[in-house]
Motif scaffolding. Sequence first.
Motif, PDB file in Angstrom:
ATOM      1  N   TYR A 116      39.027  34.013  32.040  1.00 54.87           N
ATOM      2  CA  TYR A 116      39.604  34.346  33.339  1.00 54.87           C
ATOM      3  C   TYR A 116      39.119  33.348  34.392  1.00 54.87           C
ATOM      4  N   SER A 130      43.061  48.308  31.473  1.00 58.66           N
ATOM      5  CA  SER A 130      42.595  47.184  30.655  1.00 58.66           C
ATOM      6  C   SER A 130      43.622  46.073  30.730  1.00 58.66           C
ATOM      7  N   ALA A 138      44.229  42.577  25.661  1.00 58.64           N
ATOM      8  CA  ALA A 138      42.887  43.083  25.341  1.00 58.64           C
ATOM      9  C   ALA A 138      42.870  43.723  23.956  1.00 58.64           C
ATOM     10  N   TYR A 139      41.710  43.638  23.324  1.00 61.01           N
ATOM     11  CA  TYR A 139      41.460  44.409  22.106  1.00 61.01           C
ATOM     12  C   TYR A 139      40.151  45.167  22.296  1.00 61.01           C
ATOM     13  N   HIS A 140      40.250  46.494  22.295  1.00 57.99           N
ATOM     14  CA  HIS A 140      39.067  47.338  22.469  1.00 57.99           C
ATOM     15  C   HIS A 140      38.885  48.321  21.320  1.00 57.99           C
ATOM     16  N   CYS A 187      46.864  39.905  32.381  1.00 56.99           N
ATOM     17  CA  CYS A 187      45.688  39.132  31.996  1.00 56.99           C
ATOM     18  C   CYS A 187      45.660  37.836  32.803  1.00 56.99           C
ATOM     19  N   ASN A 215      42.850  38.046  21.516  1.00 57.91           N
ATOM     20  CA  ASN A 215      43.953  37.367  22.195  1.00 57.91           C
ATOM     21  C   ASN A 215      43.810  35.852  22.181  1.00 57.91           C
ATOM     22  N   ASP A 235      45.188  34.735  32.598  1.00 58.91           N
ATOM     23  CA  ASP A 235      45.086  33.632  31.633  1.00 58.91           C
ATOM     24  C   ASP A 235      45.498  32.341  32.332  1.00 58.91           C
ATOM     25  N   THR A 237      44.040  48.865  23.908  1.00 61.15           N
ATOM     26  CA  THR A 237      44.318  47.643  23.157  1.00 61.15           C
ATOM     27  C   THR A 237      45.766  47.252  23.403  1.00 61.15           C
ATOM     28  N   GLN A 251      38.310  37.288  26.257  1.00 59.75           N
ATOM     29  CA  GLN A 251      39.125  38.010  25.280  1.00 59.75           C
ATOM     30  C   GLN A 251      39.007  37.341  23.912  1.00 59.75           C
ATOM     31  N   ALA A 256      36.878  45.485  30.362  1.00 64.25           N
ATOM     32  CA  ALA A 256      37.160  44.060  30.246  1.00 64.25           C
ATOM     33  C   ALA A 256      36.208  43.409  29.252  1.00 64.25           C
ATOM     34  N   GLU A 257      36.765  42.594  28.374  1.00 63.29           N
ATOM     35  CA  GLU A 257      35.959  41.685  27.564  1.00 63.29           C
ATOM     36  C   GLU A 257      35.593  40.503  28.463  1.00 63.29           C
TER      37      GLU A 257
END
Length: 514
Positions: A298, A192, A196-198, A228, A293, A230, A208, A290, A286-287
Amino acid sequence: MTSAWRHLRRALCLETSSPRTSKLCPSLSPDASWISGTKHGLHSKPKMPPCDFLPEKYQSLAYNHILEIHKKHLSPVATAFFQKPLLLHQGHMEWLFDSEGNRYLDFFSGIVTVSVGHCHPKVNAAAQKQLGRLWHTSSVFFHPPMHTYAEQLSALLPEPLKVIFLVNSGSEANDLAMLMARAHSNNTDIISFRGAYHGCSPYTLGMTNVVAYKTGLSSGMGCRSTMCPDVFRGPWGGSHCRDSPAQTIRKCSCVPDCCQAKEQYIEQFKDTLNTSVAKSIAGFFAEPIQGVNGIVQYPKGFLKEAFKLVRERGGVCIADEVQTGFGRLGSHFWGFQTHDVMPDIVTMAKGIGNGFPMAAVVTTPEIARSLAKRLLHFNTFGGNPLACAIGSAVLEVIEEEKLQENCQEVGTYMLLKLAKLRDEFDIIGDVRGKGLMIGIEMVQDKMSRQPLPPQEVSQIHEDCKNMGLIVGRGGIFSQTFRIAPPMCITKPEVDFAVEVFRSALIQHMERRAK
């Protein structure tokens, strides 16, 4: 904050022209506008738009008694927003009312959860009707609401994503998706993104990757993080990278159909595959954007290439649609569709039930059979009659009221207005997002991109609340304002929200100047 702001009195917003029929409705708007002169020019305190709802008078526990109970009997983990936490009493569509009768425009939706509006009449009616018929049976019995909902939801997903497991929360959905990936692949490692927050269950904590949710205790074995991609805060990115009306102000040599940042981040992803996991992996979560965050997007094309690499290693690809699903992004019903990818598993929660505890995992028949061979999966409350009746009503409202289209139109309108605000204030480093999922990243200055100190972000947050606007927070340093209102908001409400935020920024600049 000036004396004029501290002593704002409550006023009534009177009936005016509006798409809805307006009643007298309490607000934070004063009768006379407050005027301030700054280097940014004169500005007045924004007037709150009218609403069409008169709340009940609060007659429950006293505020101080609430604080005592919370301190003695509820979790000591500090999660409440604001120095003096709001005591909310009632909600109606995009509006919230506190125990003192103050009205707020909700631009965070209970953490991206209220999709069609607080206490939406159709959803309320469906819940009340089902409450009078049958609350609970468990899945050892059949009942029509579960089968009706399964048919409705499956119609909104492409082949072969047609097998649905109903659960109760996003963490629970991602727990199950992790188990599915491992059962199907016979592998363990799951990748991940950093940031990320899962979920916050012992299992999902491994995926996470936000420091506030990490623990020194053993949890989430077999999970690995990767960079990430970003395009604002990461090492690569520029003005052509994102699928958004608002691009980063970073410059790059990319052309619209060829993103060099994507290639650089894919090399980092390959490095993770070659150094941090086994030769065969279980999957990649993957979100589509995100959330926790700070609404991080992406580079276009990244997920498509990453999914291909994961499948070459025997893994399955999981789209976490807990925050992005159900039309919130505007252009598509699901976030994964905005990346032109086909996941093997999709998890969803939050907006699925408009705030009612409900979630789902959707996968292929093949993966579902792999799980069934390894586990007698059972969930006591998953798919209960009440949740499914509510879920069906939510889907109907999204379609009938064209809320996905509203997300596209109103969200784009808001992004473009906020991008202008970014150009006006040096402390707004980035405005990003899609539809009604938007991030405003606060920095010390655009050149350094260093995060604005948390105490300064908190004061801007307080000022917005004091003017009647509730927004969220996110980002590794809690430096990003998260905007994700109910999907029914209108352009006049966006105008109000943007003006509130502008006023809060001007107040911040005045404090800095002193």
